[in-house]
Design a protein around this motif. Structure first.
Motif, PDB file in Angstrom:
ATOM      1  N   TYR A 101       0.831  -1.205   0.000  1.00 37.21           N
ATOM      2  CA  TYR A 101       0.000   0.000   0.000  1.00 37.21           C
ATOM      3  C   TYR A 101       0.868   1.258   0.000  1.00 37.21           C
ATOM      4  CZ  TYR A 101      -3.769   3.213   1.086  1.00 37.21           C
ATOM      5  OH  TYR A 101      -4.667   4.249   1.057  1.00 37.21           O
ATOM      6  N   ALA A 102       1.932   1.246   0.796  1.00 33.53           N
ATOM      7  CA  ALA A 102       2.844   2.394   0.831  1.00 33.53           C
ATOM      8  C   ALA A 102       3.499   2.606  -0.531  1.00 33.53           C
ATOM      9  CB  ALA A 102       3.902   2.186   1.913  1.00 33.53           C
ATOM     10  N   GLU A 103       3.889   1.512  -1.178  1.00 35.18           N
ATOM     11  CA  GLU A 103       4.492   1.619  -2.510  1.00 35.18           C
ATOM     12  C   GLU A 103       3.487   2.159  -3.522  1.00 35.18           C
ATOM     13  OE1 GLU A 103       7.024  -1.134  -5.671  1.00 35.18           O
ATOM     14  OE2 GLU A 103       6.205  -2.055  -3.865  1.00 35.18           O
ATOM     15  N   LEU A 104       2.242   1.707  -3.413  1.00 33.58           N
ATOM     16  CA  LEU A 104       1.191   2.190  -4.304  1.00 33.58           C
ATOM     17  C   LEU A 104       0.957   3.689  -4.109  1.00 33.58           C
ATOM     18  CD1 LEU A 104      -0.942   1.392  -6.420  1.00 33.58           C
ATOM     19  CD2 LEU A 104      -2.486   0.877  -4.512  1.00 33.58           C
ATOM     20  N   LEU A 105       0.930   4.135  -2.866  1.00 33.47           N
ATOM     21  CA  LEU A 105       0.764   5.562  -2.601  1.00 33.47           C
ATOM     22  C   LEU A 105       1.948   6.363  -3.134  1.00 33.47           C
ATOM     23  CD1 LEU A 105      -0.716   5.668   1.010  1.00 33.47           C
ATOM     24  CD2 LEU A 105      -1.916   6.003  -1.160  1.00 33.47           C
ATOM     25  N   SER A 106       3.156   5.850  -2.947  1.00 26.70           N
ATOM     26  CA  SER A 106       4.342   6.590  -3.400  1.00 26.70           C
ATOM     27  C   SER A 106       4.394   6.676  -4.923  1.00 26.70           C
ATOM     28  CB  SER A 106       5.617   5.960  -2.846  1.00 26.70           C
ATOM     29  OG  SER A 106       5.895   4.729  -3.469  1.00 26.70           O
ATOM     30  N   LEU A 107       3.783   5.724  -5.599  1.00 32.03           N
ATOM     31  CA  LEU A 107       3.712   5.757  -7.059  1.00 32.03           C
ATOM     32  C   LEU A 107       3.050   7.041  -7.555  1.00 32.03           C
ATOM     33  CD1 LEU A 107       3.908   4.191  -9.814  1.00 32.03           C
ATOM     34  CD2 LEU A 107       1.698   3.197  -9.235  1.00 32.03           C
ATOM     35  N   HIS A 108       2.151   7.593  -6.754  1.00 22.96           N
ATOM     36  CA  HIS A 108       1.368   8.759  -7.169  1.00 22.96           C
ATOM     37  C   HIS A 108       1.926  10.085  -6.650  1.00 22.96           C
ATOM     38  CE1 HIS A 108      -1.852   6.351  -8.933  1.00 22.96           C
ATOM     39  NE2 HIS A 108      -1.560   5.480  -7.988  1.00 22.96           N
ATOM     40  N   GLU A 109       2.957  10.025  -5.828  1.00 22.10           N
ATOM     41  CA  GLU A 109       3.521  11.263  -5.267  1.00 22.10           C
ATOM     42  C   GLU A 109       4.030  12.176  -6.366  1.00 22.10           C
ATOM     43  OE1 GLU A 109       6.475  10.440  -2.301  1.00 22.10           O
ATOM     44  OE2 GLU A 109       5.037   9.389  -1.033  1.00 22.10           O
ATOM     45  N   GLY A 110       3.646  13.444  -6.277  1.00 23.78           N
ATOM     46  CA  GLY A 110       4.120  14.453  -7.211  1.00 23.78           C
ATOM     47  C   GLY A 110       3.392  14.466  -8.549  1.00 23.78           C
ATOM     48  N   LEU A 111       2.406  13.608  -8.724  1.00 22.92           N
ATOM     49  CA  LEU A 111       1.675  13.565  -9.988  1.00 22.92           C
ATOM     50  C   LEU A 111       0.423  14.433  -9.914  1.00 22.92           C
ATOM     51  CD1 LEU A 111       1.743   9.724 -10.796  1.00 22.92           C
ATOM     52  CD2 LEU A 111       3.368  11.488 -11.514  1.00 22.92           C
ATOM     53  N   THR A 112       0.052  14.973 -11.046  1.00 28.97           N
ATOM     54  CA  THR A 112      -1.224  15.672 -11.131  1.00 28.97           C
ATOM     55  C   THR A 112      -2.343  14.626 -11.104  1.00 28.97           C
ATOM     56  OG1 THR A 112      -1.346  15.545 -13.537  1.00 28.97           O
ATOM     57  CG2 THR A 112      -0.190  17.467 -12.594  1.00 28.97           C
ATOM     58  N   LYS A 113      -3.569  15.076 -10.977  1.00 28.70           N
ATOM     59  CA  LYS A 113      -4.720  14.161 -11.001  1.00 28.70           C
ATOM     60  C   LYS A 113      -4.749  13.395 -12.321  1.00 28.70           C
ATOM     61  CE  LYS A 113      -9.049  12.760  -9.943  1.00 28.70           C
ATOM     62  NZ  LYS A 113      -9.168  11.379 -10.318  1.00 28.70           N
ATOM     63  N   ALA A 114      -4.515  14.094 -13.416  1.00 28.53           N
ATOM     64  CA  ALA A 114      -4.534  13.446 -14.737  1.00 28.53           C
ATOM     65  C   ALA A 114      -3.412  12.410 -14.854  1.00 28.53           C
ATOM     66  CB  ALA A 114      -4.413  14.489 -15.844  1.00 28.53           C
ATOM     67  N   GLN A 115      -2.225  12.742 -14.377  1.00 28.76           N
ATOM     68  CA  GLN A 115      -1.109  11.799 -14.420  1.00 28.76           C
ATOM     69  C   GLN A 115      -1.390  10.582 -13.538  1.00 28.76           C
ATOM     70  OE1 GLN A 115       1.854  14.634 -13.166  1.00 28.76           O
ATOM     71  NE2 GLN A 115       2.767  14.733 -15.218  1.00 28.76           N
TER      72      GLN A 115
ATOM     73  N   ASP B 160      -4.343   9.402 -12.683  1.00 24.94           N
ATOM     74  CA  ASP B 160      -5.364   8.602 -13.355  1.00 24.94           C
ATOM     75  C   ASP B 160      -4.750   7.758 -14.478  1.00 24.94           C
ATOM     76  OD1 ASP B 160      -7.283   9.666 -11.680  1.00 24.94           O
ATOM     77  OD2 ASP B 160      -8.113  11.036 -13.189  1.00 24.94           O
ATOM     78  N   ALA B 161      -3.810   8.340 -15.217  1.00 23.50           N
ATOM     79  CA  ALA B 161      -3.151   7.612 -16.311  1.00 23.50           C
ATOM     80  C   ALA B 161      -2.301   6.463 -15.769  1.00 23.50           C
ATOM     81  CB  ALA B 161      -2.296   8.567 -17.146  1.00 23.50           C
ATOM     82  N   VAL B 162      -1.591   6.696 -14.671  1.00 20.21           N
ATOM     83  CA  VAL B 162      -0.800   5.631 -14.040  1.00 20.21           C
ATOM     84  C   VAL B 162      -1.727   4.511 -13.585  1.00 20.21           C
ATOM     85  CG1 VAL B 162       0.578   5.057 -11.995  1.00 20.21           C
ATOM     86  CG2 VAL B 162       1.191   7.021 -13.376  1.00 20.21           C
ATOM     87  N   ASN B 163      -2.846   4.861 -12.963  1.00 19.94           N
ATOM     88  CA  ASN B 163      -3.808   3.843 -12.526  1.00 19.94           C
ATOM     89  C   ASN B 163      -4.310   3.030 -13.710  1.00 19.94           C
ATOM     90  OD1 ASN B 163      -3.797   4.149  -9.751  1.00 19.94           O
ATOM     91  ND2 ASN B 163      -5.407   5.689  -9.762  1.00 19.94           N
ATOM     92  N   ALA B 164      -4.637   3.695 -14.801  1.00 17.42           N
ATOM     93  CA  ALA B 164      -5.141   2.990 -15.984  1.00 17.42           C
ATOM     94  C   ALA B 164      -4.085   2.041 -16.544  1.00 17.42           C
ATOM     95  CB  ALA B 164      -5.576   4.002 -17.052  1.00 17.42           C
ATOM     96  N   ARG B 165      -2.835   2.506 -16.629  1.00 14.19           N
ATOM     97  CA  ARG B 165      -1.769   1.642 -17.138  1.00 14.19           C
ATOM     98  C   ARG B 165      -1.543   0.450 -16.210  1.00 14.19           C
ATOM     99  NH1 ARG B 165       0.465   6.726 -18.471  1.00 14.19           N
ATOM    100  NH2 ARG B 165       1.790   6.718 -16.625  1.00 14.19           N
ATOM    101  N   LEU B 166      -1.581   0.697 -14.899  1.00 19.33           N
ATOM    102  CA  LEU B 166      -1.401  -0.382 -13.937  1.00 19.33           C
ATOM    103  C   LEU B 166      -2.513  -1.419 -14.057  1.00 19.33           C
ATOM    104  CD1 LEU B 166       0.153  -1.613 -11.575  1.00 19.33           C
ATOM    105  CD2 LEU B 166      -1.133  -0.100 -10.041  1.00 19.33           C
TER     106      LEU B 166
END
Length: 63
Positions: A17-31, A33-39
């Motif tokens: 869960y911590a790794e998943l949260l860190s994946l999104h650090e510093g990203l905009t909402k659009a970025q 969302d795109a990371v989530n879609a790719r994942l």
């Protein structure tokens, strides 16, 4: 045919869960969302079983 596993199945889930949260650090909402879609698409491809994927989508929609 495999069925969807809904019981805890990830070793060290808090670390995941911590790794998943860190994946999104510093990203905009659009970025983010795109990371989530790719994942999602990468994991769906890894699973590969359409019945399991359909089961997962239904479970996600139901909450």
């Amino acid at each position: 045919m495999t069925t969807l596993v809904t019981t805890p199945n990830i070793p060290r889930p808090d670390d995941f869960y911590a790794e998943l949260l860190s994946l999104h650090e510093g990203l905009t909402k659009a970025q983010s969302d795109a990371v989530n879609a790719r994942l999602i698409l990468l994991l769906a491809n890894h699973i590969g079983d359409r019945a399991v994927l359909s089961e997962a989508m239904a479970a996600a929609k139901a909450g």
